[in-house]
Write an enzyme that holds these catalytic residues in place. Structure first.
Site, PDB file in Angstrom:
ATOM      1  N   ILE A  72      -7.765  -1.630  28.881  1.00 17.16           N
ATOM      2  CA  ILE A  72      -6.642  -2.208  29.603  1.00 17.16           C
ATOM      3  C   ILE A  72      -7.183  -3.442  30.320  1.00 17.16           C
ATOM      4  O   ILE A  72      -8.279  -3.404  30.894  1.00 17.16           O
ATOM      5  CB  ILE A  72      -6.048  -1.209  30.631  1.00 17.16           C
ATOM      6  CG1 ILE A  72      -5.505   0.043  29.926  1.00 17.16           C
ATOM      7  CG2 ILE A  72      -4.973  -1.878  31.487  1.00 17.16           C
ATOM      8  CD1 ILE A  72      -4.316  -0.186  29.017  1.00 17.16           C
ATOM      9  N   GLU A 104     -16.376   8.653  22.130  1.00 14.88           N
ATOM     10  CA  GLU A 104     -17.598   8.596  22.933  1.00 14.88           C
ATOM     11  C   GLU A 104     -17.291   7.750  24.153  1.00 14.88           C
ATOM     12  O   GLU A 104     -16.585   6.746  24.053  1.00 14.88           O
ATOM     13  CB  GLU A 104     -18.733   7.949  22.148  1.00 14.88           C
ATOM     14  CG  GLU A 104     -19.146   8.758  20.941  1.00 14.88           C
ATOM     15  CD  GLU A 104     -19.950   7.943  19.949  1.00 14.88           C
ATOM     16  OE1 GLU A 104     -19.982   6.699  20.059  1.00 14.88           O
ATOM     17  OE2 GLU A 104     -20.531   8.554  19.046  1.00 14.88           O
ATOM     18  N   TYR A 116      -9.912  11.121  30.076  1.00 15.77           N
ATOM     19  CA  TYR A 116      -9.988  11.933  28.869  1.00 15.77           C
ATOM     20  C   TYR A 116      -9.941  13.430  29.200  1.00 15.77           C
ATOM     21  O   TYR A 116      -9.240  14.194  28.533  1.00 15.77           O
ATOM     22  CB  TYR A 116     -11.241  11.600  28.056  1.00 15.77           C
ATOM     23  CG  TYR A 116     -11.334  10.158  27.649  1.00 15.77           C
ATOM     24  CD1 TYR A 116     -10.226   9.465  27.177  1.00 15.77           C
ATOM     25  CD2 TYR A 116     -12.531   9.457  27.743  1.00 15.77           C
ATOM     26  CE1 TYR A 116     -10.298   8.132  26.812  1.00 15.77           C
ATOM     27  CE2 TYR A 116     -12.619   8.125  27.370  1.00 15.77           C
ATOM     28  CZ  TYR A 116     -11.498   7.468  26.911  1.00 15.77           C
ATOM     29  OH  TYR A 116     -11.579   6.155  26.550  1.00 15.77           O
TER      30      TYR A 116
END
Length: 147
Positions: A72, A104, A116
């Site tokens: 972003i 990763e 995540y």
């Protein structure tokens, strides 16, 4: 503010490369950014009022999706756009009958790591000394999400 997520096109690439250079200490090379035709490519761009504010590069090989790069624009970080882009990726994967998503993340990138985790990814393994860092190398945390 009009937000949309669309398939990446060559019209987006100059803006994507600029964001890549601002968002990452070790950005991808322009030639990699410009490669839209890699095997299994499912790259998308997040637009705000028609301007690129984020993107992801992902690859779907026989139902196993790898999130290769996501960013972003630093000017838009902290507004939930990364989560919106990640949620789009997961929905896209589900719609295309993917079985899993892998990624990763730098061990030092705690905001991304927590993004995540909160999205449902799990730690799988660690690649020691995988990424270049300002003072040597740093680990990559391998994460997965099963659909």
């Amino acid at each position: 503010m009009n937000i949309s997520i669309v398939p990446m096109s060559s019209d987006h690439l100059d803006q994507i490369y600029q964001i890549e250079c601002r968002a990452h200490l070790f950005p991808w090379k322009a030639s990699i950014i410009r490669d839209l035709d890699s095997r299994g490519a499912c790259h998308h761009t997040l637009l705000i009022d028609g301007r690129v504010a984020g993107y992801f590069y992902a690859q779907n090989i026989v139902g196993e999706v790898t999130l290769l790069n996501i960013a972003i624009d630093p000017a838009h970080q902290g507004k939930g756009l990364g989560r919106q882009l990640l949620d789009f990726l997961l929905a896209f994967c589900e719609q295309h009958d993917a079985e899993s998503v892998w990624l990763e993340v730098r061990a030092s990138n705690l905001p991304a790591y927590h993004l995540y985790l909160n999205a449902g990814f799990n730690d799988v393994d660690r690649r020691f000394g995988y990424y270049p860092a300002e003072n040597g190398r740093e680990d990559a945390i391998i994460m997965s999400y099963f659909l």
